[in-house]
Design a protein around this motif. Structure first.
Motif, PDB file in Angstrom:
ATOM      1  N   HIS A   1       0.818  -1.216   0.000  1.00  0.00           N
ATOM      2  CA  HIS A   1       0.000   0.000   0.000  1.00  0.00           C
ATOM      3  C   HIS A   1       0.850   1.265   0.000  1.00  0.00           C
ATOM      4  O   HIS A   1       0.376   2.335  -0.364  1.00  0.00           O
ATOM      5  N   ALA A   2       2.097   1.145   0.428  1.00  0.00           N
ATOM      6  CA  ALA A   2       2.954   2.341   0.514  1.00  0.00           C
ATOM      7  C   ALA A   2       3.535   2.724  -0.838  1.00  0.00           C
ATOM      8  O   ALA A   2       4.086   3.812  -0.997  1.00  0.00           O
ATOM      9  N   ILE A   3       3.433   1.802  -1.806  1.00  0.00           N
ATOM     10  CA  ILE A   3       4.040   2.069  -3.120  1.00  0.00           C
ATOM     11  C   ILE A   3       3.020   2.724  -4.050  1.00  0.00           C
ATOM     12  O   ILE A   3       1.957   2.162  -4.305  1.00  0.00           O
ATOM     13  N   ASP A   4       3.380   3.908  -4.551  1.00  0.00           N
ATOM     14  CA  ASP A   4       2.523   4.609  -5.501  1.00  0.00           C
ATOM     15  C   ASP A   4       2.942   4.166  -6.910  1.00  0.00           C
ATOM     16  O   ASP A   4       3.882   4.695  -7.494  1.00  0.00           O
ATOM     17  N   LYS A   5       2.220   3.169  -7.443  1.00  0.00           N
ATOM     18  CA  LYS A   5       2.617   2.601  -8.738  1.00  0.00           C
ATOM     19  C   LYS A   5       2.535   3.637  -9.855  1.00  0.00           C
ATOM     20  O   LYS A   5       3.339   3.614 -10.795  1.00  0.00           O
ATOM     21  N   THR A   6       1.544   4.523  -9.756  1.00  0.00           N
ATOM     22  CA  THR A   6       1.409   5.568 -10.772  1.00  0.00           C
ATOM     23  C   THR A   6       2.667   6.430 -10.807  1.00  0.00           C
ATOM     24  O   THR A   6       3.188   6.768 -11.873  1.00  0.00           O
ATOM     25  N   PHE A   7       3.152   6.760  -9.609  1.00  0.00           N
ATOM     26  CA  PHE A   7       4.360   7.573  -9.528  1.00  0.00           C
ATOM     27  C   PHE A   7       5.546   6.823 -10.146  1.00  0.00           C
ATOM     28  O   PHE A   7       6.347   7.391 -10.892  1.00  0.00           O
ATOM     29  N   VAL A   8       5.628   5.516  -9.843  1.00  0.00           N
ATOM     30  CA  VAL A   8       6.737   4.726 -10.375  1.00  0.00           C
ATOM     31  C   VAL A   8       6.702   4.725 -11.908  1.00  0.00           C
ATOM     32  O   VAL A   8       7.713   4.960 -12.574  1.00  0.00           O
ATOM     33  N   VAL A   9       5.518   4.500 -12.470  1.00  0.00           N
ATOM     34  CA  VAL A   9       5.394   4.464 -13.924  1.00  0.00           C
ATOM     35  C   VAL A   9       5.740   5.824 -14.528  1.00  0.00           C
ATOM     36  O   VAL A   9       6.494   5.919 -15.502  1.00  0.00           O
ATOM     37  N   ASP A  10       5.218   6.896 -13.924  1.00  0.00           N
ATOM     38  CA  ASP A  10       5.428   8.221 -14.502  1.00  0.00           C
ATOM     39  C   ASP A  10       6.831   8.760 -14.291  1.00  0.00           C
ATOM     40  O   ASP A  10       7.362   9.461 -15.144  1.00  0.00           O
ATOM     41  N   THR A  11       7.428   8.461 -13.146  1.00  0.00           N
ATOM     42  CA  THR A  11       8.700   9.090 -12.816  1.00  0.00           C
ATOM     43  C   THR A  11       9.885   8.184 -13.100  1.00  0.00           C
ATOM     44  O   THR A  11      10.851   8.586 -13.732  1.00  0.00           O
ATOM     45  N   VAL A  12       9.803   6.933 -12.646  1.00  0.00           N
ATOM     46  CA  VAL A  12      10.931   6.026 -12.874  1.00  0.00           C
ATOM     47  C   VAL A  12      10.992   5.631 -14.349  1.00  0.00           C
ATOM     48  O   VAL A  12      12.057   5.596 -14.954  1.00  0.00           O
ATOM     49  N   PHE A  13       9.833   5.365 -14.935  1.00  0.00           N
ATOM     50  CA  PHE A  13       9.805   4.890 -16.323  1.00  0.00           C
ATOM     51  C   PHE A  13       9.392   5.964 -17.322  1.00  0.00           C
ATOM     52  O   PHE A  13       9.210   5.671 -18.499  1.00  0.00           O
ATOM     53  N   LEU A  14       9.202   7.195 -16.837  1.00  0.00           N
ATOM     54  CA  LEU A  14       8.780   8.303 -17.703  1.00  0.00           C
ATOM     55  C   LEU A  14       7.591   7.899 -18.575  1.00  0.00           C
ATOM     56  O   LEU A  14       7.476   8.314 -19.731  1.00  0.00           O
ATOM     57  N   GLY A  15       6.702   7.065 -18.024  1.00  0.00           N
ATOM     58  CA  GLY A  15       5.497   6.678 -18.742  1.00  0.00           C
ATOM     59  C   GLY A  15       5.652   5.450 -19.619  1.00  0.00           C
ATOM     60  O   GLY A  15       4.662   4.912 -20.101  1.00  0.00           O
ATOM     61  N   TYR A  16       6.888   4.979 -19.819  1.00  0.00           N
ATOM     62  CA  TYR A  16       7.090   3.826 -20.701  1.00  0.00           C
ATOM     63  C   TYR A  16       6.967   2.510 -19.923  1.00  0.00           C
ATOM     64  O   TYR A  16       7.887   1.690 -19.906  1.00  0.00           O
ATOM     65  N   ALA A  17       5.837   2.312 -19.261  1.00  0.00           N
ATOM     66  CA  ALA A  17       5.595   1.090 -18.488  1.00  0.00           C
ATOM     67  C   ALA A  17       4.119   1.064 -18.125  1.00  0.00           C
ATOM     68  O   ALA A  17       3.391   2.031 -18.376  1.00  0.00           O
ATOM     69  N   ALA A  18       3.669  -0.049 -17.566  1.00  0.00           N
ATOM     70  CA  ALA A  18       2.290  -0.143 -17.104  1.00  0.00           C
ATOM     71  C   ALA A  18       2.299  -0.598 -15.648  1.00  0.00           C
ATOM     72  O   ALA A  18       3.199  -1.341 -15.234  1.00  0.00           O
ATOM     73  N   GLU A  19       1.318  -0.149 -14.874  1.00  0.00           N
ATOM     74  CA  GLU A  19       1.236  -0.593 -13.492  1.00  0.00           C
ATOM     75  C   GLU A  19       0.913  -2.079 -13.477  1.00  0.00           C
ATOM     76  O   GLU A  19       0.066  -2.539 -14.228  1.00  0.00           O
ATOM     77  N   ALA A  20       1.578  -2.825 -12.599  1.00  0.00           N
ATOM     78  CA  ALA A  20       1.345  -4.263 -12.518  1.00  0.00           C
ATOM     79  C   ALA A  20       0.254  -4.545 -11.497  1.00  0.00           C
ATOM     80  O   ALA A  20       0.108  -3.829 -10.511  1.00  0.00           O
ATOM     81  N   THR A  21      -0.544  -5.589 -11.755  1.00  0.00           N
ATOM     82  CA  THR A  21      -1.554  -5.976 -10.773  1.00  0.00           C
ATOM     83  C   THR A  21      -1.185  -7.302 -10.119  1.00  0.00           C
ATOM     84  O   THR A  21      -1.703  -7.641  -9.059  1.00  0.00           O
TER      85      THR A  21
END
Lengths: 536, 330
Positions: free
Chosen positions: A310-330
């Motif tokens: 719950h502490a991990i903001d997947k949206t942030f990871v996708v947008d910032t770490v991957f600059l949008g070139y990724a998808a959130e995993a379920t």
């Protein structure tokens, strides 16, 4: 069921891909393609062993797949998601104990000898099953390969083996070697491993270490009017910024596997001679995971693992770490594998308060000025994104009162610490989904794997129910039943969190707009490129 | 050259313990680093089961104890056999000989550039210490010295290769061009312009500063006063009396810089994709290829020892006061 959010950048990116597809009928109408020509592409490493039948890895396939062909290649629209290569059809028996391959007629090796079922039988028994990093697992139950005639190979298994698994493994596992060059030699040390001889569209010409590999057109290739190129050069460019510069200067026409750093893509896409292509990696999905050491008493507590999720903001990871070139995993299977992907699983939306409450419940209350507990976090050094994720997770954990100490190693050091010495609490890892959960996904949670097996469950997690599902799916011949088992697998894994799947990503290619037919199959970068051409 | 020969002999004998320490130190460092060559190889494979790792370890001889591997290595080295590279799966001697010339060209040209241009500019700056020209040169050279090598390389690439397209971005020669003779030499030279400039410009500052500082000292010497009193022209005093005497320490510096440049070439060779020695060292460490790394370090050590020997010989020849005592064996 909640549909995972699509980030704005991700959306823009997929629209860009669509727009690209609209412009791309370049491959539909074969707009003024020049016959022949030389294509120069960047390579960031020189594999020690260039034999894809022994080393089934993307680094080797990138170069060797143009020379040595598999029985079948991945396809966007073919039946079973496959396009025939050296095999033209495959048929499984009802009991799952045999698979019959019909082979392509009139194929010759680069040295002129004919290709026959004996080559397939030899490759399967002596190389894929015995020596290959993936085949040793997938084909463990292969007993013999019968060759009733020159164009038929019958694989016989000691245990029921799902045809679905064999099919999904074909592109990666089934690179066929010429028996006449390997039989009776030390296969692992055969000189042909570095100067490969195959049936593919391109012939190995030379390797200048540290400089380039040169492949030339196979005049006797079985594909009609293929290959289109006269020459294919892999230029060794170890520096990522150097590869971008070489593209901009027009010295090379393609850099794959995100060799051009994501942060440079914005600048690159402003260049009208170059385009950023995300297609062609669909079957090479990488998964950003948080590996957990369940030997740690604190992390053994499910509530703690849920709190971390719950502490991990997947949206942030996708947008910032991957600059949008990724998808959130379920969960443990990526969306790019529609055959198996199960969206209806336990979700862990970003919720700091809930995470804190879970930690309170678990018996780790917030302390004044101190952390609830502290852990060691080892980010894998394989990608800049895994390292960046380590930095992010440290901060995300600090928000919920958990102190993480970052421990950085180089690649061999990281592997030893995590997979051999188990000297970690959390690790940021990168797993690869290889078309079927049984190939390299279930082993991330399965118990009883020997110590020192890299990229497998070394966190000491053991769940008999999950183990049972994994074992059952491995011998379930009925495709539908097998898919249901893996749906159950995904549900249980997301509920019990042996590991946390954060994001799924493919790579990007930067390609000159003159190169045609780029990304037209789900493993394009590591496929044969027989139809790749250069526009006039 | 009787003196020079004695000097050479002394130096060679003295270098044996140095080499022994270098070998042992490298071996120990590689042992201490977590993971071995098989681990590094399995990373590139994307994993593999424990049985595979075991088989590979046996075939590379990594299942033996560290002591017996060290003994094997040293005893084959004594027979002048550098061994087999795990990363490249080829004889180490072949790999080393393939890469060494590129680095020697790069270093040689960069040193020549740094030395000649650096000392020339140093003379100009030192001719009138404190003048505007001196200030500009000093600040300029210090700025260059402070710039990281890879950054300077990338900027040069962006300007001269990407924007102006005058020079190639990387590589040692045009790929599969089929060029021979003079055409090939010119092609290689074209490819070396930017890497030599990035490596050379950084060390240029050192020579410039040293020349200038040396001249500053010489200006205060009595013989300069005497020259002035004789009424010699300033130009003549600068060139014949001041600069000439300030040049000697730069020769020493040349020897010291050989080692530093080898280090600097690691970065430059990566940026410019030159298959050289520095990049080889980096690949050896990443692949945990201990024998290869040791070979690289031994060859580098020999190289540095040789350069310093040449410098000493040159020094003894240039300035009898210095070389005399050591060469005479007193």
């Amino acid at each position: 069921m909640s549909i995972p959010e699509i980030s704005r950048r991700g959306l823009m990116q997929s629209t860009a891909v669509l727009a690209g597809a609209a412009v791309l009928p370049r491959w539909g109408f074969a707009q003024d393609a020049m016959q022949g020509g030389r294509l120069v592409v960047a390579a960031d490493s020189e594999p020690r062993n260039l034999n894809p039948a022994i080393v089934a890895s993307n680094g080797v396939f990138y170069i060797a797949s143009k020379i040595i062909e598999p029985l079948a290649e991945a396809s966007f629209d073919g039946p079973d998601g496959l396009a025939p290569r050296l095999a033209t059809s495959w048929q499984g028996s009802d009991d799952g104990l045999s698979v019959t391959f019909k082979l392509r007629e009139g194929v010759t090796w680069h040295d002129g000898k004919p290709f026959t079922s004996a080559d397939v039988a030899f490759s399967a028994m002596e190389v894929w099953k015995s020596l290959q990093n993936i085949g040793r697992t997938v084909l463990a139950n292969l007993e013999t390969v019968d060759t009733p005639d020159e164009l038929t190979a019958v694989f016989k298994f000691s245990e029921p083996t799902p045809l679905q698994l064999i099919r999904n493994a074909l592109p990666v596992v089934s690179s066929v070697l010429p028996r006449h060059l390997y039989e009776g030699t030390d296969i692992a040390e055969n000189p042909a491993n570095n100067e490969p001889v195959g049936t593919g569209p391109f012939v190995f010409a030379e390797h200048r270490p540290g400089e380039y590999y040169r492949l030339t057109r196979n005049e006797a290739y079985w594909g009609d009017g293929e290959p289109k190129l006269d020459e294919l050069i892999f230029r060794v460019l170890p520096d990522r910024a150097g590869a971008a510069a070489a593209l901009e200067a027009g010295e090379i026409q393609l850099a794959a596997f995100s060799q051009v750093p994501l942060s440079d893509l914005e600048r690159i896409s402003a260049n009208s001679e170059l385009e950023v292509v995300t297609k062609g990696y669909e079957a090479l999905t990488y998964q950003l995971i948080v590996e957990i050491n369940h030997r740690n008493e604190v992390l053994k507590n499910l509530k703690v693992r849920q709190a971390i999720a719950h502490a991990i903001d997947k949206t942030f990871v996708v947008d910032t770490v991957f600059l949008g070139y990724a998808a959130e995993a379920t969960g443990p299977v990526p969306k790019n594998a529609p055959e198996f992907y199960e969206p209806d699983v336990t979700q862990y939306p970003f919720d700091v308060e809930k995470a804190k409450a879970l930690l309170d419940e678990a018996g780790y209350p917030a302390k004044d000025g101190g952390a609830r507990f502290s852990i060691r976090l080892l980010p894998a050094p394989f990608f800049s994104e895994t390292r960046a994720m380590g930095d992010y997770l440290k901060q995300a954990l600090a928000v919920i009162g958990v102190e993480a100490e970052l421990v950085s190693n180089d690649a061999p050091g990281h592997l030893n610490a995590v997979y051999k010495d188990h000297d970690f609490d959390l690790s940021i890892g990168a797993a690869v989904f290889r078309g079927d959960p049984a190939i390299s996904t279930t082993n991330l949670v399965q118990s009883g794997i020997p110590d020192g097996t890299f990229f497998s469950n070394q966190g000491g997690y053991a769940n008999p129910e999950i183990d049972k599902i994994i074992a059952e799916a491995l011998v379930t011949v009925d495709t539908q039943k097998r898919i249901e088992l893996y749906d159950e697998f995904q549900k249980r894994v997301t509920a019990d969190l042996p590991l946390i799947n954060v994001a799924d990503w493919g790579f990007t290619s930067v390609v000159s707009v003159d190169v045609l037919n780029v990304g037209n199959n789900p493993r394009w970068v590591v496929s044969g490129w027989a139809d790749t051409e250069i526009a006039a | 050259m009787h003196r020079a020969w004695r000097l050479t002999k002394r130096r060679l004998v003295a270098s044996i313990p140095v080499l022994a320490i270098v070998i042992l130190g490298t071996f120990l460092l590689m042992e201490l680093a977590p993971g071995d060559a098989v681990d590094a190889y399995l990373v590139s494979l994307g994993g593999g089961d424990a049985g595979l790792a075991e088989t590979l370890r046996q075939s590379y001889g990594l299942d033996q104890s560290a002591i017996s591997r060290l003994w094997l290595y040293v005893s084959s080295l004594a027979r002048l056999d550098l061994g087999w590279s795990i990363v490249f799966n080829r004889p180490i001697l072949d790999v080393v000989l393939e890469r060494l010339p590129n680095t020697l060209w790069l270093m040689g040209a960069a040193t020549a550039l740094a030395f000649t241009l650096g000392s020339l500019l140093g003379i100009i700056a030192g001719a009138r210490p404190g003048s505007a020209v001196d200030r500009v040169l000093s600040i300029g050279s210090l700025t260059l010295y402070a710039v990281p090598g890879f950054w300077l390389g990338l900027v040069l690439i962006l300007v001269f290769s990407v924007q102006l397209r005058w020079l190639p971005t990387s590589g040692i020669e045009t790929i599969a061009s089929g060029k021979t003779g003079i055409a090939r030499v010119l092609d290689i030279a074209r490819h070396l312009v930017l890497p030599v400039a990035s490596l050379g410009f950084i060390y240029l500052a050192l020579f410039l500063r040293m020349m200038r500082a040396g001249m500053g000292e010489v200006w205060r010497q009595d013989f300069v006063l005497a020259a002035k009193a004789k009424g010699l022209s300033r130009r003549r005093i600068v060139i014949h009396h001041v600069a000439r005497n300030a040049l000697l320490p730069l020769v020493t510096m040349l020897g010291l810089q050989a080692a530093t440049m080898l280090g600097g070439s690691v970065v430059i060779e990566s940026v410019f994709a030159i298959p050289g020695f520095g990049r080889l060292a980096q690949e050896a460490v990443a692949g945990r290829d201990a024998p290869l790394l040791m070979a690289i370090i031994i060859v580098s050590a020999v190289l540095v020892i040789l350069v310093n020997l040449l410098v000493d010989i040159a020094y003894a020849w240039l300035d009898p006061r210095v070389g005399g005592s050591e060469a005479a064996g007193r």
